[in-house]
Design a protein around this motif. Structure first.
Motif, PDB file in Angstrom:
ATOM      1  N   PRO A   1      -5.276   6.004  -4.586  1.00 30.89           N
ATOM      2  CA  PRO A   1      -5.871   6.358  -3.284  1.00 30.89           C
ATOM      3  C   PRO A   1      -5.985   5.122  -2.390  1.00 30.89           C
ATOM      4  O   PRO A   1      -6.505   4.094  -2.821  1.00 30.89           O
ATOM      5  CB  PRO A   1      -7.273   6.880  -3.655  1.00 30.89           C
ATOM      6  CG  PRO A   1      -7.277   7.045  -5.151  1.00 30.89           C
ATOM      7  CD  PRO A   1      -6.222   6.161  -5.702  1.00 30.89           C
ATOM      8  N   VAL A   2      -5.450   5.195  -1.165  1.00 26.72           N
ATOM      9  CA  VAL A   2      -5.538   4.058  -0.227  1.00 26.72           C
ATOM     10  C   VAL A   2      -6.210   4.513   1.067  1.00 26.72           C
ATOM     11  O   VAL A   2      -6.213   5.701   1.406  1.00 26.72           O
ATOM     12  CB  VAL A   2      -4.148   3.443   0.083  1.00 26.72           C
ATOM     13  CG1 VAL A   2      -3.534   2.828  -1.141  1.00 26.72           C
ATOM     14  CG2 VAL A   2      -3.207   4.475   0.687  1.00 26.72           C
ATOM     15  N   SER A   3      -6.777   3.544   1.779  1.00 30.63           N
ATOM     16  CA  SER A   3      -7.500   3.860   3.013  1.00 30.63           C
ATOM     17  C   SER A   3      -6.527   4.253   4.131  1.00 30.63           C
ATOM     18  O   SER A   3      -5.371   3.832   4.129  1.00 30.63           O
ATOM     19  CB  SER A   3      -8.331   2.647   3.443  1.00 30.63           C
ATOM     20  OG  SER A   3      -7.528   1.477   3.395  1.00 30.63           O
ATOM     21  N   LYS A   4      -7.036   5.078   5.121  1.00 27.69           N
ATOM     22  CA  LYS A   4      -6.222   5.434   6.302  1.00 27.69           C
ATOM     23  C   LYS A   4      -6.043   4.171   7.133  1.00 27.69           C
ATOM     24  O   LYS A   4      -7.023   3.447   7.372  1.00 27.69           O
ATOM     25  CB  LYS A   4      -6.955   6.478   7.146  1.00 27.69           C
ATOM     26  CG  LYS A   4      -7.088   7.825   6.501  1.00 27.69           C
ATOM     27  CD  LYS A   4      -7.823   8.758   7.453  1.00 27.69           C
ATOM     28  CE  LYS A   4      -8.538   9.863   6.677  1.00 27.69           C
ATOM     29  NZ  LYS A   4      -9.649  10.433   7.440  1.00 27.69           N
TER      30      LYS A   4
ATOM     31  N   ALA B   1      -6.174   5.471 -10.063  1.00 27.07           N
ATOM     32  CA  ALA B   1      -5.661   4.154  -9.659  1.00 27.07           C
ATOM     33  C   ALA B   1      -5.144   3.374 -10.870  1.00 27.07           C
ATOM     34  O   ALA B   1      -4.070   2.765 -10.815  1.00 27.07           O
ATOM     35  CB  ALA B   1      -6.755   3.361  -8.951  1.00 27.07           C
TER      36      ALA B   1
ATOM     37  N   VAL C   1     -11.193   4.162  -2.745  1.00 28.11           N
ATOM     38  CA  VAL C   1      -9.919   3.818  -2.105  1.00 28.11           C
ATOM     39  C   VAL C   1      -9.582   2.345  -2.279  1.00 28.11           C
ATOM     40  O   VAL C   1     -10.461   1.484  -2.323  1.00 28.11           O
ATOM     41  CB  VAL C   1      -9.901   4.142  -0.581  1.00 28.11           C
ATOM     42  CG1 VAL C   1      -9.957   5.618  -0.322  1.00 28.11           C
ATOM     43  CG2 VAL C   1     -10.993   3.408   0.159  1.00 28.11           C
TER      44      VAL C   1
ATOM     45  N   LYS D   1       0.823  -1.222   0.000  1.00 24.46           N
ATOM     46  CA  LYS D   1       0.000   0.000   0.000  1.00 24.46           C
ATOM     47  C   LYS D   1       0.849   1.261   0.000  1.00 24.46           C
ATOM     48  O   LYS D   1       0.488   2.266  -0.599  1.00 24.46           O
ATOM     49  CB  LYS D   1      -0.922  -0.004   1.215  1.00 24.46           C
ATOM     50  CG  LYS D   1      -2.170  -0.844   0.993  1.00 24.46           C
ATOM     51  CD  LYS D   1      -3.171  -0.467   2.021  1.00 24.46           C
ATOM     52  CE  LYS D   1      -4.435  -1.257   1.862  1.00 24.46           C
ATOM     53  NZ  LYS D   1      -5.144  -1.345   3.118  1.00 24.46           N
ATOM     54  N   LYS D   2       1.985   1.197   0.680  1.00 26.81           N
ATOM     55  CA  LYS D   2       2.887   2.345   0.715  1.00 26.81           C
ATOM     56  C   LYS D   2       3.343   2.675  -0.712  1.00 26.81           C
ATOM     57  O   LYS D   2       3.396   3.833  -1.122  1.00 26.81           O
ATOM     58  CB  LYS D   2       4.093   1.992   1.599  1.00 26.81           C
ATOM     59  CG  LYS D   2       4.705   3.164   2.322  1.00 26.81           C
ATOM     60  CD  LYS D   2       5.704   2.672   3.358  1.00 26.81           C
ATOM     61  CE  LYS D   2       6.542   3.814   3.880  1.00 26.81           C
ATOM     62  NZ  LYS D   2       7.602   3.357   4.766  1.00 26.81           N
TER      63      LYS D   2
ATOM     64  N   LEU E   1       1.767   1.705  -3.510  1.00 27.39           N
ATOM     65  CA  LEU E   1       0.589   2.134  -4.288  1.00 27.39           C
ATOM     66  C   LEU E   1       0.310   3.618  -4.043  1.00 27.39           C
ATOM     67  O   LEU E   1       0.042   4.377  -4.975  1.00 27.39           O
ATOM     68  CB  LEU E   1      -0.641   1.302  -3.914  1.00 27.39           C
ATOM     69  CG  LEU E   1      -0.591  -0.193  -4.273  1.00 27.39           C
ATOM     70  CD1 LEU E   1      -1.819  -0.915  -3.746  1.00 27.39           C
ATOM     71  CD2 LEU E   1      -0.469  -0.410  -5.776  1.00 27.39           C
ATOM     72  N   LYS E   2       0.400   4.026  -2.771  1.00 19.52           N
ATOM     73  CA  LYS E   2       0.137   5.424  -2.404  1.00 19.52           C
ATOM     74  C   LYS E   2       1.137   6.352  -3.091  1.00 19.52           C
ATOM     75  O   LYS E   2       0.785   7.422  -3.593  1.00 19.52           O
ATOM     76  CB  LYS E   2       0.210   5.572  -0.885  1.00 19.52           C
ATOM     77  CG  LYS E   2      -0.340   6.899  -0.383  1.00 19.52           C
ATOM     78  CD  LYS E   2      -0.337   6.944   1.141  1.00 19.52           C
ATOM     79  CE  LYS E   2      -0.846   8.290   1.629  1.00 19.52           C
ATOM     80  NZ  LYS E   2      -0.773   8.384   3.096  1.00 19.52           N
TER      81      LYS E   2
ATOM     82  N   SER F   1     -11.215   8.809  -9.069  1.00 19.45           N
ATOM     83  CA  SER F   1     -10.306   8.030  -8.208  1.00 19.45           C
ATOM     84  C   SER F   1      -9.903   6.718  -8.891  1.00 19.45           C
ATOM     85  O   SER F   1      -8.772   6.252  -8.737  1.00 19.45           O
ATOM     86  CB  SER F   1     -10.952   7.749  -6.849  1.00 19.45           C
ATOM     87  OG  SER F   1     -12.151   7.024  -7.019  1.00 19.45           O
TER      88      SER F   1
END
Length: 741
Positions: free
Chosen positions: A531-534, A689, A720, A522-523, A525-526, A685
């Motif tokens: 867009p990734v979730s918190k 992606a 996300v 995810k890091k 991807l971000k 979004s």
């Protein structure tokens, strides 16, 4: 008519590549237009390949020099036989290698030293055999071809046809009409390529070139595509592909053909499963090699067919029909039943018959009277059967109607002389010649051509004549799709930032195991704008509660372990956590379940993440295809992904416009726009992606095997990635990417 055809062919046969043409095109030209042909390994043993080829060269009156070479013979086939290249009366140009495999490498070197520009190695016994000696010999042959710079087809091939030169260096003993027609064929399988040529000839379609490439130690099929794209006598390129070895060369050849307005009709074998990574994410399973081939090649103007019959109909269609301006179909039939068949067949392919203009409708109604269905398709019925002139007029009205783009006539060519039908056909051929739209005759069934039909068909150059309604529909759809493609396809380059690329290099350098864990995935991807979730990792229940409160309820808890690829399968995901107590329980439950697993996976913590209320679950992914390189995938996600198979693919990288086109090819894309009165969802979004993933794959070269973002949750305000799995191509992952990749 004949004089016109001859005039059209004659300048093309005189064509030579201009000085600025590539060396490849010049070399292939030398192979297909040689000054002389030397048969090395000439032998008159009955039925031998050498004798078959010699017979064909004599039979079709090849006009260049013909020189047999065999050190043990003074004469052969009633002509002088030469001991070697030195004793030839002329410098060798095109060499046919018919000696046993162990002598072939030396023949290539000697031929080049004597001045030969090209060769065809008919001999087999190289890489098609799996033993070490044959493989070693294949390597030596490739090296010799590279060092000499000659244009070489084979080994293990069956020879070529160059109709304008009356050159037929082939073992086939079926009769060939040496007509420098508008079709060129190339492919690895001699039997398939020869069968295609024969079937096209039987349908009255002339083949200007046919090249069998065999094991492709030298020239590969895409090299020939590039030559056919350059030669103005060729209108349609037909290829049989067992595999694509060099995607870059293949795509460049497709681009050249597209720029020249020449469709490439491809019959392709689709088995490259063995080239996939063993630990493949969902994306890899969904992006089968044939779908990947389609995703990349269609953009470049390749029309893939699923079998030989479909290939013949599609080639016939493209040879005799210019691409239409749009997709508004019109049809004329004499039967209500056939009218129904046409409606069903075209409708199932997503094509429809356009409403006729008011003017056309009025004219037809006045002309046909009762017993006809005035509409589109038109059932001209009783009036047209009784009076051929009414039938002709109704066809003319359909052709003249500005609201139609393709006119289909439901009728087959006669098998024997028939004065009225022949006259009608000639009239329609004239109408079609004057029209600015394709006119296509379709026989509902495949009825074949007699010798009479073949001759008649050749006198009707302006109409396409197709057999079998289902295959005709597929061919017409391909024609329409091809017409809508851009002529010049821009090369999209990665639009990633320098910081994203730095993060990729750092992540790959530090990677352990077959896949990145969810946090590392995810890091990355971000960093690529996806867009990734918190979220945050908790190492104990108390920190899990603290993180959940910071993010805000509801949250989701997920296991983090590089050893667990599919978390939900082992109960490693708990959703809808709305309180501190629920978060604590979920943390403890997941931890306990992981401890009970037999393979003892290493637990790195529990991820506490924002839970997005989703109106739709999507999948975005990417995969490195063994043949075609990187592709991205988009579609309906969630647990039903394999069941639904609502996915579309595109080559990577792509830009925002192409990402939107990709989305539009799926049912998920329809839902995004706001289906059945529902509000439109946050498409921007998803576009971010898809573009980000495509950049990531492009930047990684061959180092990432697949990326799976499933689900990608979307609502009206946001979208996300809530899960991400990046599977590495381990052999390549630890090597830094070179800029020339």
């Amino acid at each position: 008519m004949e004089a016109q055809v001859d005039a059209a062919v004659r300048p093309a046969s005189k064509w030579s590549p201009p000085p600025e043409a590539s060396e490849l095109v010049k070399n292939i030209h030398a192979m297909l237009h040689p000054r002389n042909i030397v048969l090395v390994g000439a032998t008159d043993k009955p039925g031998n390949y050498a004798e078959r080829i010699w017979v064909n060269l004599i039979k079709y009156n090849y006009e260049g020099g013909l020189y047999p070479v065999n050190s043990k013979r003074e004469t052969i086939w009633g002509v002088p036989c030469y001991k070697d290249f030195v004793s030839l009366p002329d410098k060798p140009d095109h060499v046919l290698v018919l000696v046993p495999a162990r002598f072939a490498v030396q023949v290539i070197r000697d031929a080049a030293a004597a001045g030969a520009r090209s060769a065809t190695i008919v001999t087999s016994g190289f890489s098609e055999l799996q033993d070490d000696d044959s493989q070693k010999l294949a390597g030596e042959l490739q090296q010799a071809i590279r060092e000499t710079g000659m244009a070489v087809t084979g080994p293990n091939c069956l020879g070529n046809l160059s109709a304008g030169e009356k050159l037929f260096t082939n073992i086939d003993d079926r009769i060939v009409t040496m007509e420098a027609g508008p079709v060129a064929i190339a492919g690895q399988s001699g039997a398939i390529v020869m069968a295609i040529r024969q079937a096209l000839e039987d349908r009255g379609v002339g083949v200007g070139y046919m090249v069998t490439t065999g094991n492709e130690a030298g020239l590969e099929t895409p090299d020939l595509m590039a030559y056919f794209a350059a030669d103005p006598s060729i209108r349609v390129i037909v290829v049989y592909l067992e595999g694509v070895r060099n995607t870059k060369v293949f795509r460049a050849a497709c681009k050249a053909a597209r720029a020249a307005g020449k469709p490439v009709i491809a019959l392709k074998l689709g088995s490259s499963e063995g080239g996939r990574a063993a630990a493949m994410a969902h994306t890899g399973a969904l992006a089968g090699s044939i779908e990947t081939f389609d995703a990349i090649s269609t953009r470049e103007g390749v029309v893939r067919v699923r079998g030989m019959d479909e290939l013949i109909e599609t080639t016939e269609c493209f040879v005799h029909a210019d691409p239409p301006k749009a997709d508004r179909l019109a049809a004329v039939t004499l039967s209500g039943g056939k009218r129904g068949l046409l409606l069903d067949a075209f409708s199932s392919a997503g094509l429809n018959f356009a409403p006729l203009s008011r003017d056309a409708t009025d004219k037809l109604a006045k002309m046909l009277g009762p017993g006809s269905i005035v509409g589109n398709p038109l059932d001209a019925g009783f009036a047209a059967v009784v009076d051929p002139s009414v039938y002709m007029q109704s066809i003319q009205v359909m052709i003249d109607d500005p609201d139609t783009d393709i006119v289909i006539i439901d009728s087959e060519l006669p098998k024997a002389p028939h004065e009225v039908r022949e006259r009608n056909l000639r009239n329609v051929n004239e109408m079609a010649g004057a029209a600015s739209k394709p006119v296509v005759y379709i026989s509902a069934m495949s009825i074949g051509f007699t010798e009479f039909t073949k001759g008649l068909r050749k006198s009707l150059p302006h109409i396409a004549v197709m057999q079998g309604l289902d295959r005709a529909v597929g061919a017409i759809k391909s024609l329409i799709d091809y017409a809508s493609l851009r002529k010049e396809v821009p090369d999209v380059v990665s639009s990633s930032s320098a910081s994203a690329r730095a993060m990729l290099e750092k992540t790959l350098k530090n990677a352990k195991g077959a896949a990145l864990d969810e946090v590392a995935s995810k890091k990355l991807l971000k960093a690529y704008g996806i867009p990734v979730s918190k979220e945050e990792i908790a190492l104990d229940a108390a920190s899990a509660v603290r993180i959940a409160k910071k993010i805000g309820f509801p949250v989701v808890a997920k296991v983090v372990s590089a050893d667990i690829l599919h978390k939900s399968d082992i109960g490693g995901v708990v959703l809808n956590l709305n309180s501190a107590a629920q978060v604590k329980k979920a943390f403890n439950d997941i931890t306990a379940r992981v401890k009970r697993l037999k393979n003892k996976p290493k637990l790195e913590g529990i991820l506490i993440a924002q839970q997005v209320k989703a109106d739709l679950e999507l999948v975005v992914g990417a995969s490195l295809d063994a043949e075609m390189g990187p592709v991205v995938l988009f579609g309906t996600g969630g647990v039903d992904i394999e069941l639904m198979k609502d996915v579309a693919l595109a080559g990577a990288p792509l830009d925002a416009a192409e990402a939107k086109q990709l989305i539009g090819r799926t049912k998920a894309g329809v839902k995004l726009k706001g289906y059945r009165g529902k509000p439109a969802l946050h498409e921007a979004s998803v576009v971010k992606a898809i573009v980000g993933l495509s950049n990531l794959m492009a930047d990684a070269g061959t180092r990432i095997a697949s990326i799976d973002v499933n689900p990608f949750l979307i609502n009206t305000k946001t979208g996300v990635a809530v899960d991400g799995l990046i599977v590495l191509n381990n052999a390549a992952a630890n090597r830094p990417r070179h800029s020339n990749h």
